[in-house]
Design a protein around this motif. Structure first.
Motif, short mmCIF file in Angstrom:
data_model
loop_
_atom_site.label_atom_id
_atom_site.label_comp_id
_atom_site.label_asym_id
_atom_site.label_seq_id
_atom_site.Cartn_x
_atom_site.Cartn_y
_atom_site.Cartn_z
N UNK A 42 -74.14 21.44 -18.81
CA UNK A 42 -72.76 20.96 -18.66
C UNK A 42 -72.13 20.70 -20.01
N UNK A 43 -72.89 20.10 -20.89
CA UNK A 43 -72.41 19.84 -22.24
C UNK A 43 -72.03 21.14 -22.94
N UNK A 44 -72.91 22.11 -22.89
CA UNK A 44 -72.68 23.40 -23.55
C UNK A 44 -71.51 24.15 -22.93
N UNK A 77 -66.58 0.31 -30.65
CA UNK A 77 -65.14 0.12 -30.87
C UNK A 77 -64.46 1.41 -31.30
N UNK A 78 -65.15 2.20 -32.10
CA UNK A 78 -64.62 3.50 -32.52
C UNK A 78 -64.51 4.43 -31.31
N UNK A 79 -65.51 4.39 -30.44
CA UNK A 79 -65.48 5.20 -29.23
C UNK A 79 -64.28 4.81 -28.37
N UNK A 80 -64.07 3.51 -28.18
CA UNK A 80 -62.92 3.04 -27.38
C UNK A 80 -61.61 3.53 -27.97
N UNK A 81 -61.50 3.45 -29.28
CA UNK A 81 -60.28 3.90 -29.96
C UNK A 81 -60.06 5.39 -29.78
N UNK A 82 -61.12 6.18 -29.94
CA UNK A 82 -61.00 7.64 -29.78
C UNK A 82 -60.59 8.00 -28.36
N UNK A 83 -61.20 7.33 -27.38
CA UNK A 83 -60.87 7.62 -25.98
C UNK A 83 -59.44 7.21 -25.68
N UNK A 112 -64.61 13.53 -23.04
CA UNK A 112 -65.38 14.28 -22.05
C UNK A 112 -66.68 13.57 -21.67
N UNK A 113 -67.32 12.94 -22.64
CA UNK A 113 -68.54 12.19 -22.32
C UNK A 113 -68.22 11.03 -21.38
#
Length: 193
Positions: A35-37, A164-170, A143-144
């Motif tokens: 799925x990732x690929x 926190x970086x993940x939250x910001x990116x999303x 997507x993750x």
């Protein structure tokens, strides 16, 4: 025994020479890796080849795996690198599918009108284009979260960055996608949709 503990046990057994233990890891994670690929490689045959290549690379590198991260984090990174190499070899990129989109995987219902089918295809195409136009770090995080359903902490572990970086990116990714879809959905003002 937790999932991570079970994986660690299987990894240790595989490192000790148990082919069956590694096969269990492959069975457990093969679909997730495929799925990732498939998000960046659109030919199913290439996805299968790259998945096999990723697990083969992992098997060869298994003696060097120190367990500092989860097995899935490690195989995820191996698969992402395999996909990047593949994409670099495939320039220019081929269309994603017959419609030029990721595809929704949905089939039209019996009561679907030609207009609703056209609108759905247009919306799917616009969504695909919006997601594809995101910066790589935003697209992967989104997507993750939305496709794989991972928690912010799991995504942070996979992407090797703070939650926190993940939250910001999303958040930024969702806002960018919403801005692209607003005209099609008729939403106005401060409402996302």
């Amino acid at each position: 025994m937790s999932d991570a503990e079970a994986d660690a046990l299987l990894v240790r057994e595989a490192q000790a020479g148990s082919r069956a233990a590694f096969d269990m890891l492959v069975l457990k994670y093969q679909r997730r890796v495929e799925r990732l690929l498939s998000r960046s490689v659109h030919d199913p045959a290439d996805v299968a080849d790259l998945c096999q290549e990723a697990f083969l690379s992992a098997y060869r590198a298994l003696p060097a795996f120190r367990g500092e991260s989860a097995f899935y984090t490690w195989i995820y990174r191996i698969a992402i690198n395999a996909a990047k190499r593949h994409r670099a070899r495939q320039r220019p990129l081929e269309p994603l599918d017959d419609e030029g989109t990721f595809g929704t995987g949905a089939t039209p219902s019996d009561d679907a009108t030609p207009e609703s089918l056209l609108a759905s295809r247009q919306l799917a195409r616009e969504l695909d284009e919006a997601v594809e136009s995101l910066a790589e770090d935003q697209r992967r995080a989104l997507l993750l979260r939305e496709v794989d359903g991972l928690s912010y902490e799991e995504i942070a572990d996979l992407l090797a960055c703070p939650a926190g970086t993940v939250r910001s990116r999303i958040f930024r990714a969702r806002e960018a996608v919403a801005a692209r879809l607003r005209p099609l959905l008729g939403a106005r003002g401060g409402r996302r949709w």
